[in-house]
Enzyme design. Structure first.
Site, PDB file in Angstrom:
ATOM      1  N   ARG A  93       0.879  -1.391   0.032  1.00  0.00           N
ATOM      2  CA  ARG A  93      -0.070   0.048  -0.051  1.00  0.00           C
ATOM      3  C   ARG A  93       0.919   1.251  -0.252  1.00  0.00           C
ATOM      4  O   ARG A  93       1.815   1.111   0.884  1.00  0.00           O
ATOM      5  CB  ARG A  93      -0.975   0.132   1.293  1.00  0.00           C
ATOM      6  CG  ARG A  93      -2.127  -1.008   1.175  1.00  0.00           C
ATOM      7  CD  ARG A  93      -3.200  -0.955   1.817  1.00  0.00           C
ATOM      8  NE  ARG A  93      -3.901   0.440   1.541  1.00  0.00           N
ATOM      9  CZ  ARG A  93      -5.019   0.774   2.279  1.00  0.00           C
ATOM     10  NH1 ARG A  93      -5.109   0.416   3.588  1.00  0.00           N
ATOM     11  NH2 ARG A  93      -5.766   1.827   1.901  1.00  0.00           N
ATOM     12  N   GLN A 206     -15.140   2.478   6.359  1.00  0.00           N
ATOM     13  CA  GLN A 206     -14.608   2.089   7.430  1.00  0.00           C
ATOM     14  C   GLN A 206     -15.325   2.733   8.618  1.00  0.00           C
ATOM     15  O   GLN A 206     -14.967   2.672   9.924  1.00  0.00           O
ATOM     16  CB  GLN A 206     -13.035   2.794   7.345  1.00  0.00           C
ATOM     17  CG  GLN A 206     -12.082   1.935   6.664  1.00  0.00           C
ATOM     18  CD  GLN A 206     -12.079   2.364   5.115  1.00  0.00           C
ATOM     19  OE1 GLN A 206     -13.010   3.111   4.427  1.00  0.00           O
ATOM     20  NE2 GLN A 206     -11.077   2.449   4.534  1.00  0.00           N
ATOM     21  N   ASP A 247      -2.569   9.557   7.217  1.00  0.00           N
ATOM     22  CA  ASP A 247      -1.745   8.502   6.675  1.00  0.00           C
ATOM     23  C   ASP A 247      -0.322   8.779   6.399  1.00  0.00           C
ATOM     24  O   ASP A 247       0.595   8.202   6.367  1.00  0.00           O
ATOM     25  CB  ASP A 247      -2.331   7.554   5.487  1.00  0.00           C
ATOM     26  CG  ASP A 247      -3.491   7.040   5.748  1.00  0.00           C
ATOM     27  OD1 ASP A 247      -4.689   7.763   5.920  1.00  0.00           O
ATOM     28  OD2 ASP A 247      -3.434   5.569   6.031  1.00  0.00           O
ATOM     29  N   ASN A 257      -5.129  11.934   3.906  1.00  0.00           N
ATOM     30  CA  ASN A 257      -5.790  10.957   4.694  1.00  0.00           C
ATOM     31  C   ASN A 257      -7.102  10.577   3.750  1.00  0.00           C
ATOM     32  O   ASN A 257      -7.000  10.858   2.834  1.00  0.00           O
ATOM     33  CB  ASN A 257      -6.591  11.680   6.075  1.00  0.00           C
ATOM     34  CG  ASN A 257      -7.192  10.773   6.980  1.00  0.00           C
ATOM     35  OD1 ASN A 257      -6.753   9.616   7.310  1.00  0.00           O
ATOM     36  ND2 ASN A 257      -8.426  11.067   7.466  1.00  0.00           N
ATOM     37  N   LYS A 258      -7.738   9.929   4.345  1.00  0.00           N
ATOM     38  CA  LYS A 258      -9.105   9.047   3.507  1.00  0.00           C
ATOM     39  C   LYS A 258      -9.530  10.044   2.857  1.00  0.00           C
ATOM     40  O   LYS A 258     -10.010  11.129   3.194  1.00  0.00           O
ATOM     41  CB  LYS A 258      -9.818   8.246   4.508  1.00  0.00           C
ATOM     42  CG  LYS A 258     -11.236   7.341   3.780  1.00  0.00           C
ATOM     43  CD  LYS A 258     -10.762   6.508   2.793  1.00  0.00           C
ATOM     44  CE  LYS A 258      -9.445   5.715   3.550  1.00  0.00           C
ATOM     45  NZ  LYS A 258      -8.883   4.580   2.277  1.00  0.00           N
TER      46      LYS A 258
END
Ligand code: MRU
Length: 368
Positions: A93, A206, A247, A257-258
């Site tokens: 990832r 999530q 992240d 981030n997401k």
């Protein structure tokens, strides 16, 4: 379902009966099934990260470290096997910087080892340390972030502090406590009334499947919302504070981030709502400055967008929601520029989202 117990809960551990097996929770099956998955080979670790049995930047890093431990077992040339595993893990990832950080940390231990026979024990200790340190980091974030919630609570006459969060930056994304959730858990335990708006977080959900589950397990009041509801809630003074995870954060404070985090930051800015990012120092990419050009953004399988998973009559099913050939793009992360971020909550304290702010807390990272 086992309870998420904030004291002894862990998301990854060595099997108590067999120290050649690492165990994780298969997060793809939550909240419907609490299934413990064995990782027996480093390749299992690669699959667990890329297929998102485990996810969340700190847990991805820890899983990589434990996978390198697995690579060191029962092979004739452990150092060579570990390097092969490290290369594969690095590709699993791209966005979360903790992955490369944890791998580098284990490789440094290997380089310093005097004999390859020592490697399993050395890597086992390093992976264990990474996990123990992560818990302390989350605890630090919890303690510092608690102050923010206390300040807002002081002006609410006992009314709940409404906190919006995106994705899962909870216990499940770390080893325990979480990053964005740690201040919330600390406040809740202290008896401060909190209520969490949980973004669903399409496409992997999530929020609806992980954050809602662990908040419920900890008895924290929360409400699930669709990803696009946040702006409306902010306009109607129903959000006091936004806290997200990250992240990868550049040394200048840009935050990946997401996907969707940036839009929440824009809405928070427009409505004068504090927007904080909970940031373990392991997630800072000290080598990068400009998030928009320097952070690799993962693109994932189109099926995550076209299909949706759930349970029907006790069976896990997935259904396609689109026409068969609908063109799709699936960027997994976005970058929120530092200028939209009120502050970064780290294990060493809260700082401005800027190079100066970060260096004040982490002076050892000064380069000149
Ligand atoms: O794709 P995921 O689930 O790994 O993405 C996770 C997030 O974006 C989290 O908000 C982030 O990792 C912070 S976790 C402490």
């Amino acid at each position: 379902m086992l309870p998420v117990n904030a004291e002894d809960f862990r998301t990854i551990w060595l099997c108590p009966d067999d120290d050649s097996v690492v165990q994780i929770i298969d997060q793809r099956l939550l909240p419907h099934d609490y299934h413990i998955q064995d990782l027996k080979r480093w390749q299992d670790g690669v699959e667990a990260i890329s297929d998102m049995y485990v996810r969340g930047a700190p847990l991805i890093g820890a899983t990589a470290a434990w996978s390198l431990y697995l690579a060191s077992l029962d092979v004739s040339d452990p150092a060579a096997e570990i390097r092969t595993a490290a290369d594969a893990l690095l590709q699993s990832r791209p966005t979360a910087v903790n992955l490369g950080w944890a791998i580098e940390r284990v490789l440094t231990v290997i380089e310093a080892a005097s004999s390859s026979e020592d490697l399993p024990a050395l890597i086992r200790r390093e992976a264990g340390d990474i996990c123990n340190e992560d818990i302390e980091i989350s605890r630090g974030i919890g303690e510092h972030g608690l102050r923010l919630i206390e300040e807002i609570a002081a002006g609410k006459n006992g009314g709940a502090v409404n906190i919006l969060t995106h994705c899962n930056a909870g216990s499940l994304a770390t080893i325990n406590w979480g990053t964005a959730t740690a201040p919330i858990y600390f406040a809740h335990r202290k008896g401060i009334a909190v209520h969490v708006w949980v973004d669903e977080t399409r496409p992997r959900n999530q929020g609806s499947q992980l954050t809602a589950w662990e908040l419920a397990a900890n008895g924290v009041p929360h409400t699930l919302i669709v990803d696009n509801a946040g702006g409306h809630l902010m306009q109607h003074e129903m959000v006091d504070l936004v806290i997200t995870g990250t992240d990868r954060t550049t040394r200048c404070g840009d935050v990946a981030n997401k996907i969707g985090t940036y839009l929440k930051a824009l809405a928070a800015d427009d409505n004068d709502i504090p927007f904080y990012v909970a940031l373990p120092s392991t997630t800072i990419d000290w080598k990068s400055r400009d998030g928009l050009t320097e952070i690799p953004i993962e693109e994932r399988d189109n099926a995550e967008v076209t299909d949706i998973y759930g349970v029907s009559n006790g069976e896990r099913i997935h259904v396609r929601t689109t026409a068969p050939n609908t063109p799709v793009s699936n960027y997994a992360f976005d970058v929120t520029p530092a200028r939209l971020i009120t502050g970064l909550i780290t294990e060493r304290g809260i700082c401005d989202a800027s190079e100066d702010g970060l260096l004040e807390l982490f002076p050892e990272m000064r380069t000149e």
